[in-house]
Design a protein around this motif. Structure first.
Motif, PDB file in Angstrom:
ATOM      1  N   SER A  60       0.842  -1.191   0.000  1.00 43.38           N
ATOM      2  CA  SER A  60       0.000   0.000   0.000  1.00 43.38           C
ATOM      3  C   SER A  60       0.879   1.243   0.000  1.00 43.38           C
ATOM      4  O   SER A  60       2.086   1.168   0.252  1.00 43.38           O
ATOM      5  N   ASN A  61       0.255   2.386  -0.268  1.00 44.03           N
ATOM      6  CA  ASN A  61       0.981   3.655  -0.204  1.00 44.03           C
ATOM      7  C   ASN A  61       1.545   3.898   1.193  1.00 44.03           C
ATOM      8  O   ASN A  61       2.638   4.456   1.345  1.00 44.03           O
ATOM      9  N   ALA A  62       0.795   3.476   2.198  1.00 48.51           N
ATOM     10  CA  ALA A  62       1.259   3.677   3.574  1.00 48.51           C
ATOM     11  C   ALA A  62       2.556   2.923   3.829  1.00 48.51           C
ATOM     12  O   ALA A  62       3.434   3.407   4.569  1.00 48.51           O
ATOM     13  N   ASP A  63       2.718   1.760   3.219  1.00 48.49           N
ATOM     14  CA  ASP A  63       3.961   0.998   3.370  1.00 48.49           C
ATOM     15  C   ASP A  63       5.148   1.756   2.785  1.00 48.49           C
ATOM     16  O   ASP A  63       6.261   1.689   3.310  1.00 48.49           O
ATOM     17  N   ILE A  64       4.902   2.461   1.690  1.00 50.45           N
ATOM     18  CA  ILE A  64       5.971   3.246   1.061  1.00 50.45           C
ATOM     19  C   ILE A  64       6.350   4.418   1.953  1.00 50.45           C
ATOM     20  O   ILE A  64       7.535   4.641   2.249  1.00 50.45           O
ATOM     21  N   ILE A  65       5.356   5.165   2.398  1.00 53.96           N
ATOM     22  CA  ILE A  65       5.608   6.345   3.238  1.00 53.96           C
ATOM     23  C   ILE A  65       6.318   5.950   4.522  1.00 53.96           C
ATOM     24  O   ILE A  65       7.207   6.668   5.011  1.00 53.96           O
ATOM     25  N   ALA A  66       5.970   4.792   5.071  1.00 59.03           N
ATOM     26  CA  ALA A  66       6.557   4.346   6.345  1.00 59.03           C
ATOM     27  C   ALA A  66       8.063   4.115   6.231  1.00 59.03           C
ATOM     28  O   ALA A  66       8.774   4.134   7.242  1.00 59.03           O
ATOM     29  N   ARG A  67       8.570   3.906   5.031  1.00 54.42           N
ATOM     30  CA  ARG A  67       9.999   3.644   4.844  1.00 54.42           C
ATOM     31  C   ARG A  67      10.822   4.909   4.661  1.00 54.42           C
ATOM     32  O   ARG A  67      12.028   4.832   4.420  1.00 54.42           O
ATOM     33  N   GLY A  68      10.183   6.067   4.735  1.00 51.70           N
ATOM     34  CA  GLY A  68      10.941   7.306   4.747  1.00 51.70           C
ATOM     35  C   GLY A  68      10.922   8.055   3.430  1.00 51.70           C
ATOM     36  O   GLY A  68      10.492   7.545   2.393  1.00 51.70           O
ATOM     37  N   THR A  69      11.438   9.285   3.506  1.00 49.32           N
ATOM     38  CA  THR A  69      11.394  10.187   2.348  1.00 49.32           C
ATOM     39  C   THR A  69      12.226   9.670   1.186  1.00 49.32           C
ATOM     40  O   THR A  69      11.790   9.714   0.027  1.00 49.32           O
ATOM     41  N   ALA A  70      13.431   9.196   1.462  1.00 47.78           N
ATOM     42  CA  ALA A  70      14.309   8.736   0.377  1.00 47.78           C
ATOM     43  C   ALA A  70      13.669   7.570  -0.387  1.00 47.78           C
ATOM     44  O   ALA A  70      13.716   7.525  -1.627  1.00 47.78           O
ATOM     45  N   PHE A  71      13.066   6.651   0.343  1.00 52.74           N
ATOM     46  CA  PHE A  71      12.406   5.513  -0.298  1.00 52.74           C
ATOM     47  C   PHE A  71      11.211   5.983  -1.122  1.00 52.74           C
ATOM     48  O   PHE A  71      10.983   5.504  -2.246  1.00 52.74           O
ATOM     49  N   THR A  72      10.449   6.929  -0.579  1.00 48.60           N
ATOM     50  CA  THR A  72       9.288   7.462  -1.288  1.00 48.60           C
ATOM     51  C   THR A  72       9.706   8.139  -2.582  1.00 48.60           C
ATOM     52  O   THR A  72       9.076   7.947  -3.639  1.00 48.60           O
ATOM     53  N   VAL A  73      10.782   8.923  -2.531  1.00 45.75           N
ATOM     54  CA  VAL A  73      11.294   9.582  -3.737  1.00 45.75           C
ATOM     55  C   VAL A  73      11.766   8.533  -4.747  1.00 45.75           C
ATOM     56  O   VAL A  73      11.483   8.627  -5.946  1.00 45.75           O
ATOM     57  N   GLY A  74      12.471   7.520  -4.263  1.00 41.94           N
ATOM     58  CA  GLY A  74      12.951   6.467  -5.146  1.00 41.94           C
ATOM     59  C   GLY A  74      11.826   5.729  -5.839  1.00 41.94           C
ATOM     60  O   GLY A  74      11.884   5.457  -7.048  1.00 41.94           O
ATOM     61  N   VAL A  75      10.772   5.399  -5.096  1.00 41.87           N
ATOM     62  CA  VAL A  75       9.620   4.719  -5.676  1.00 41.87           C
ATOM     63  C   VAL A  75       8.932   5.623  -6.697  1.00 41.87           C
ATOM     64  O   VAL A  75       8.520   5.165  -7.775  1.00 41.87           O
ATOM     65  N   SER A  76       8.824   6.899  -6.380  1.00 38.96           N
ATOM     66  CA  SER A  76       8.190   7.848  -7.304  1.00 38.96           C
ATOM     67  C   SER A  76       8.945   7.900  -8.625  1.00 38.96           C
ATOM     68  O   SER A  76       8.342   7.906  -9.708  1.00 38.96           O
ATOM     69  N   ILE A  77      10.274   7.941  -8.540  1.00 41.46           N
ATOM     70  CA  ILE A  77      11.087   7.966  -9.765  1.00 41.46           C
ATOM     71  C   ILE A  77      10.920   6.670 -10.547  1.00 41.46           C
ATOM     72  O   ILE A  77      10.817   6.684 -11.784  1.00 41.46           O
ATOM     73  N   TRP A  78      10.897   5.543  -9.854  1.00 41.35           N
ATOM     74  CA  TRP A  78      10.694   4.254 -10.509  1.00 41.35           C
ATOM     75  C   TRP A  78       9.358   4.219 -11.252  1.00 41.35           C
ATOM     76  O   TRP A  78       9.294   3.831 -12.425  1.00 41.35           O
ATOM     77  N   LEU A  79       8.299   4.649 -10.578  1.00 43.66           N
ATOM     78  CA  LEU A  79       6.981   4.650 -11.203  1.00 43.66           C
ATOM     79  C   LEU A  79       6.952   5.574 -12.415  1.00 43.66           C
ATOM     80  O   LEU A  79       6.390   5.230 -13.469  1.00 43.66           O
ATOM     81  N   GLY A  80       7.569   6.749 -12.281  1.00 38.06           N
ATOM     82  CA  GLY A  80       7.592   7.698 -13.388  1.00 38.06           C
ATOM     83  C   GLY A  80       8.406   7.198 -14.564  1.00 38.06           C
ATOM     84  O   GLY A  80       8.028   7.373 -15.729  1.00 38.06           O
ATOM     85  N   LEU A  81       9.552   6.570 -14.277  1.00 40.14           N
ATOM     86  CA  LEU A  81      10.417   6.065 -15.347  1.00 40.14           C
ATOM     87  C   LEU A  81       9.716   4.984 -16.158  1.00 40.14           C
ATOM     88  O   LEU A  81       9.747   5.001 -17.399  1.00 40.14           O
TER      89      LEU A  81
END
Length: 234
Positions: A60-81
């Motif tokens: 879930s999105n909450a699982d991503i947010i729980a891992r911190g800002t750097a992880f959230t940014v990394g996932v966002s870049i992955w999804l966008g790429l």
């Protein structure tokens, strides 16, 4: 305010804008080709985006947010790429070697299909969960503006990819569109995860700027084909 009509209205306004620019003879074959490009892209995009996340226990999105800002940014870049590669790649495969007007209507078909798929998914989600689709007027208007410029973005990239291929730098042009698409969709993914209002406005501003810039450079080139193509019909 009921949400669903507003993004649809934004897409239809984009369609009307293209019509008003002189492309008033609808080419349904190319439009349907854009619909096909959208579903090809989504069939590839969704599993490639989600499987690695599921592999590391993200559900879930909450699982991503729980891992911190750097992880959230990394996932966002992955999804966008992955979105950039799948969507621009599908458009490129179907538009290369074709006319710029084919690129235009393929991009229009892609963007309009996306509008109705997103609206349908929102409606299905609301029916499944029982959550209302009512939003503030400002949010509804923002969704309309966002879809307006996203559809125009797809039109611009469709023309640009056809033009780049014709001029002999198709792969370079494709990489450029993937890069731009990645930036926009990475920011959009970050907004979806964090609900950051400044990021939302930044995404809309950048999307509008890129869409208008692409149309400024590509629409005149596509218009040059109109007399030739219309004459061919006779």
């Amino acid at each position: 305010m009921y949400l669903l009509p507003f993004p649809i209205l934004g897409g239809l306004l984009a369609w009307a804008t293209i019509y008003s620019l002189g492309f008033d003879k609808q080419r349904w074959g190319e439009f349907v080709l854009g619909l096909a490009a959208f579903f090809i892209a989504i069939i590839i995009q969704n599993p490639v985006q989600q499987l690695p996340l599921l592999g590391v226990g993200i559900k879930s999105n909450a699982d991503i947010i729980a891992r911190g800002t750097a992880f959230t940014v990394g996932v966002s870049i992955w999804l966008g790429l992955i979105a950039g590669i799948a969507q621009e790649g599908a458009k490129y495969l179907l538009v290369k070697g074709k006319s710029l007007n084919t690129g235009l209507f393929l991009g229009l078909g892609f963007g309009i299909t996306e509008v109705f798929v997103i609206a349908g998914a929102a409606l299905a989600g609301a029916l499944a969960t029982g959550e209302p689709l009512d939003v503030p007027l400002s949010a509804a208007l923002a969704s309309m503006v966002e879809r307006y410029f996203v559809v125009l973005f797809h039109v611009g990239t469709g023309i640009y990819l056809a033009y780049a291929y014709r001029e002999g730098y198709g792969r370079t042009g494709l990489l450029a569109m993937i890069g731009i698409h990645t930036v926009i969709d990475s920011m959009a993914a970050y907004y979806q995860l964090t609900k950051s209002t400044p990021v939302m406005y930044a995404v809309e501003f950048i999307t509008a700027l890129v869409a208008l810039g692409l149309l400024y450079h590509t629409i005149p080139k596509a218009k040059l084909e109109l007399p030739e193509e219309e004459a061919a019909l006779w």
